[in-house]
Design a protein around this motif. Structure first.
Motif, PDB file in Angstrom:
ATOM      1  N   UNK A  22       2.163  -1.686   6.596  1.00 37.92           N
ATOM      2  CA  UNK A  22       1.222  -0.916   5.785  1.00 37.92           C
ATOM      3  C   UNK A  22       0.892   0.355   6.569  1.00 37.92           C
ATOM      4  N   UNK A  23       1.277   1.478   6.013  1.00 37.24           N
ATOM      5  CA  UNK A  23       1.035   2.750   6.685  1.00 37.24           C
ATOM      6  C   UNK A  23      -0.305   3.356   6.275  1.00 37.24           C
ATOM      7  N   UNK A  24      -1.118   3.645   7.240  1.00 43.02           N
ATOM      8  CA  UNK A  24      -2.416   4.288   7.063  1.00 43.02           C
ATOM      9  C   UNK A  24      -3.292   3.594   6.022  1.00 43.02           C
ATOM     10  N   UNK A  25      -3.613   2.320   6.272  1.00 47.68           N
ATOM     11  CA  UNK A  25      -4.470   1.581   5.328  1.00 47.68           C
ATOM     12  C   UNK A  25      -5.896   2.111   5.351  1.00 47.68           C
ATOM     13  N   UNK A  26      -6.450   2.316   4.192  1.00 51.52           N
ATOM     14  CA  UNK A  26      -7.858   2.707   4.042  1.00 51.52           C
ATOM     15  C   UNK A  26      -8.193   2.633   2.564  1.00 51.52           C
TER      16      UNK A  26
ATOM     17  N   UNK B 111       3.513  -7.963  11.720  1.00 47.43           N
ATOM     18  CA  UNK B 111       2.823  -7.007  10.848  1.00 47.43           C
ATOM     19  C   UNK B 111       2.788  -5.669  11.564  1.00 47.43           C
ATOM     20  N   UNK B 112       3.278  -4.618  10.902  1.00 43.25           N
ATOM     21  CA  UNK B 112       3.246  -3.277  11.462  1.00 43.25           C
ATOM     22  C   UNK B 112       2.254  -2.405  10.712  1.00 43.25           C
ATOM     23  N   UNK B 113       1.420  -1.683  11.453  1.00 39.99           N
ATOM     24  CA  UNK B 113       0.399  -0.832  10.832  1.00 39.99           C
ATOM     25  C   UNK B 113       0.404   0.537  11.497  1.00 39.99           C
ATOM     26  N   UNK B 114       0.496   1.583  10.685  1.00 41.55           N
ATOM     27  CA  UNK B 114       0.351   2.952  11.185  1.00 41.55           C
ATOM     28  C   UNK B 114      -1.099   3.376  10.974  1.00 41.55           C
ATOM     29  N   UNK B 115      -1.714   3.872  12.034  1.00 45.51           N
ATOM     30  CA  UNK B 115      -3.109   4.294  11.963  1.00 45.51           C
ATOM     31  C   UNK B 115      -3.254   5.618  12.690  1.00 45.51           C
TER      32      UNK B 115
ATOM     33  N   UNK C  12       0.796  -1.219   0.000  1.00 48.21           N
ATOM     34  CA  UNK C  12       0.000   0.000   0.000  1.00 48.21           C
ATOM     35  C   UNK C  12       0.828   1.267   0.000  1.00 48.21           C
ATOM     36  N   UNK C  13       1.897   1.310  -0.809  1.00 48.65           N
ATOM     37  CA  UNK C  13       2.882   2.377  -0.690  1.00 48.65           C
ATOM     38  C   UNK C  13       2.547   3.674  -1.409  1.00 48.65           C
ATOM     39  N   UNK C  14       1.419   3.765  -2.062  1.00 48.32           N
ATOM     40  CA  UNK C  14       1.035   5.041  -2.675  1.00 48.32           C
ATOM     41  C   UNK C  14       2.056   5.521  -3.690  1.00 48.32           C
ATOM     42  N   UNK C  15       2.659   6.676  -3.451  1.00 50.12           N
ATOM     43  CA  UNK C  15       3.631   7.230  -4.402  1.00 50.12           C
ATOM     44  C   UNK C  15       5.067   6.891  -4.019  1.00 50.12           C
ATOM     45  N   UNK C  16       5.256   5.958  -3.127  1.00 54.19           N
ATOM     46  CA  UNK C  16       6.583   5.473  -2.704  1.00 54.19           C
ATOM     47  C   UNK C  16       7.388   6.528  -1.948  1.00 54.19           C
ATOM     48  N   UNK C  17       6.745   7.533  -1.408  1.00 52.72           N
ATOM     49  CA  UNK C  17       7.486   8.548  -0.651  1.00 52.72           C
ATOM     50  C   UNK C  17       8.051   7.961   0.643  1.00 52.72           C
TER      51      UNK C  17
ATOM     52  N   UNK D  12      -0.506   6.506  15.286  1.00 50.14           N
ATOM     53  CA  UNK D  12       0.131   5.500  16.131  1.00 50.14           C
ATOM     54  C   UNK D  12       0.581   4.326  15.277  1.00 50.14           C
ATOM     55  N   UNK D  13       1.539   3.591  15.799  1.00 50.10           N
ATOM     56  CA  UNK D  13       2.089   2.448  15.072  1.00 50.10           C
ATOM     57  C   UNK D  13       1.913   1.197  15.926  1.00 50.10           C
ATOM     58  N   UNK D  14       1.253   0.178  15.358  1.00 49.53           N
ATOM     59  CA  UNK D  14       0.954  -1.059  16.070  1.00 49.53           C
ATOM     60  C   UNK D  14       1.700  -2.216  15.420  1.00 49.53           C
TER      61      UNK D  14
END
Length: 578
Positions: A475-479, A515-519, A407-412, A570-572
């Motif tokens: 996956x950072x900020x999945x939606x 699995x790491x997730x930023x939300x 889910x990297x979007x524009x790879x920033x 936050x990061x879980x």
């Protein structure tokens, strides 16, 4: 006609919950609950309001502050949390006190058990001998005349159900997910054969409760003398309370350090062995859940003290009419609704005049001792907040050589990690229309348009030469996008966890798969992330705040590559249970 000495129950009813709700509101008008309630069409007696305020002050739920226009009643940190919980003041006090002593989940379950009927362990009408035997099956030392001991037995039954039934259900969910995504040949009997509609969902509707599953659950519960409707109601009550706690505006440090997972669902293999040393045998549930050293202490001491403490908060403010009727507790009160004392197992018991010198093991009076009623420090747990030194930044740097980014979007974010010498092993996004010129800049990209809910069956990923080295996924900020409803995002996260559980499940069991997730803000609770993780075999390892500024030139984007306004991120980190 009422007798002269009898007072209507409406007049002596406690106003504690109402008063606490009023003073906890953001409206300053509510800071004087007595004056406000006097304006009601049918106001409660002033003495009831005064006693409620005195009680809340005494237990530390509120305090009086002097302002320019006079004094006002304001809630304390303790009171703010008690006010948002869906329980009575006394029950909420149990939860908050338990949380402060590392027993949040035990307190939540006990409160739910004591406030709901029927209770988890099956009780047959008029069959006292069998009912006692069912209680002893899960807690051999249960004292059937002591409501606190009986509640602990029901807690043991609930924990047994949670571990054993959910083990069966989660296995069926993974099998159904595999069948719907083409990864399994056969479906679980708990989901039946009609799965074509589930295939279109990100999570394949694995959380739905089918008729086949309900039938199997009822049969399993009957075999183990468990009430099937009771355990589901208790689970819902606990999950609702947890969701309320973690969505509150106020979050003290001791709550941030609470493990969101109960100890019976924290990744450690739990085995229940049946001991046939007495009667028809019993299950040592506390030994299986807490281990040999802590199990006995938990059942015989810590959980009893937890209940005693919550019911004995500052007895100096409890009037004689607020105590439980001792004859009711013994099942022999003849006054019924005319009794001057409280007919409730949750009310504080009158103190025993012999206190600690009492020699009657079946005494129903309270033997509360202020000096010895603190819960043992051994029950305190290691904090889950900030457990990983360095937080999200360090986790990415340490695990970059085994990391799959989705889910990297524009790879920033990928570029930011590369500038920090922490380039991910593999990276993908969800955007199909990324320019070809951009793709060539990132040799670690495995595919654009990778569906994060179908990683376990993606041929590009499974056949990639670096796939065998992947043991972490982030996956950072999945939606889905800014217009997606909470239910849709919840489904997305559930599918992602299911897919990662199947993907990592094929690999060597010697690795620690995470699995790491930023939300942001309240997404963790709104989207039921913890439940989705549990259902897929993951448990929460730790969480920390996520500082986007630590990653150079990183700008979060959604699945459509549109900029996101990030609030309180936050990061879980979740770990796959072995």
């Amino acid at each position: 006609m009422l007798e002269e000495w009898e007072q209507p129950k409406l007049e002596i009813a406690s106003c504690r919950g109402e008063v606490l709700s009023l003073i906890s509101s953001r409206n300053n008008v509510m800071s004087n609950p007595q004056k406000f309630l006097e304006k009601c069409l049918d106001p409660p007696p002033s003495i009831s309001v005064i006693k409620a305020i005195e009680y809340l002050k005494a237990i530390g739920a509120c305090e009086e502050k002097v302002a320019s226009r006079g004094s006002k009643i304001v809630p304390t940190e303790h009171g703010k949390l008690m006010a948002i919980l869906p329980f009575t003041v006394e029950e909420a006090g149990t939860v908050v006190y338990g949380a402060k002593h590392g027993l949040l989940h035990e307190a939540l379950a006990l409160v739910a058990i004591k406030s709901n009927r029927p209770q988890p362990i099956l009780q047959e009408f008029g069959e006292n001998k069998f009912n006692e035997m069912y209680l002893e099956l899960y807690h051999v030392d249960v004292d059937v005349r002591n409501p606190m001991s009986v509640a602990i037995a029901h807690l043991a039954g609930y924990m047994f159900w949670y571990v054993e039934w959910n083990r069966i259900r989660r296995s069926a969910m993974m099998q159904h997910f595999g069948k719907c995504t083409g990864d399994e040949d056969s479906d679980s009997v708990l989901f039946g054969s009609d799965f074509h509609l589930d295939q279109k969902k990100h999570d394949c509707n694995v959380s739905r409760w089918t008729a086949e599953m309900d039938k199997a659950h009822n049969a399993w519960c009957k075999m183990h003398h468990i009430n099937p409707s009771s355990v589901k109601v208790i689970l819902h009550s606990v999950e609702s309370a947890l969701k309320t706690l973690y969505r509150s505006d106020f979050e003290p440090e001791w709550l941030r350090c609470q493990p969101p997972d109960p100890i019976w669902n924290r990744g450690r293999p739990i085995t229940f062995r049946k001991d046939y040393s007495c009667n028809d045998g019993f299950l040592d549930v506390f030994l299986g859940v807490y281990g040999s050293r802590e199990g006995q202490n938990m059942a015989s001491s810590s959980l009893i003290k937890l209940q005693e403490k919550s019911l004995s908060q500052r007895k100096d403010v409890v009037g004689s009419e607020d105590f439980a009727c001792i004859h009711f507790l013994a099942g022999s009160c003849k006054y019924g609704s005319r009794c001057k004392n409280v007919h409730s197992f949750s009310a504080p018991k009158p103190p025993c005049r012999f206190q600690s010198s009492c020699t009657n093991p079946s005494c129903l009076y309270d033997h509360y001792d202020e000096q010895s009623n603190d819960i043992d420090d051994d029950s305190m747990l290691d904090p889950v907040h900030g457990k990983f030194m360095g937080g999200a930044f360090e986790w990415y740097c340490v695990n970059s050589s085994s990391l799959l980014m989705v889910g990297e979007g524009d790879f920033s974010f990928c570029r930011a990690l590369r500038s920090l010498q922490a380039q991910p092993l593999l990276t993908s996004n969800v955007i199909n229309n990324l320019p070809v010129s951009s793709r060539g800049q990132y040799p670690d990209i495995i595919e654009v348009g990778l569906d994060a809910t179908r990683c376990h069956m993606n041929k590009f990923l499974l056949n990639h030469p670096l796939n065998s080295r992947v043991s972490k996924c982030a996956w950072n900020f999945p939606r889905l996008d800014g217009s997606a409803r909470d239910k849709e995002n919840e489904c997305l996260l559930a599918g992602f966890f299911m897919s990662m559980g199947a993907y990592f499940g094929r690999k060597s069991p010697n690795d620690h798969f995470e699995v790491g997730i930023a939300m942001q803000a309240n997404e963790f609770s709104k989207w039921k992330v913890l439940t989705s993780a549990h259902n897929s075999g993951f448990s929460l390892e730790w969480w920390d705040y996520f500082d986007c500024s630590l990653f150079p030139n990183y700008s979060p984007k959604d699945s459509k590559n549109d900029p996101m306004k990030v609030v309180s991120p936050r990061f879980y980190v979740f770990r796959l249970r072995k």
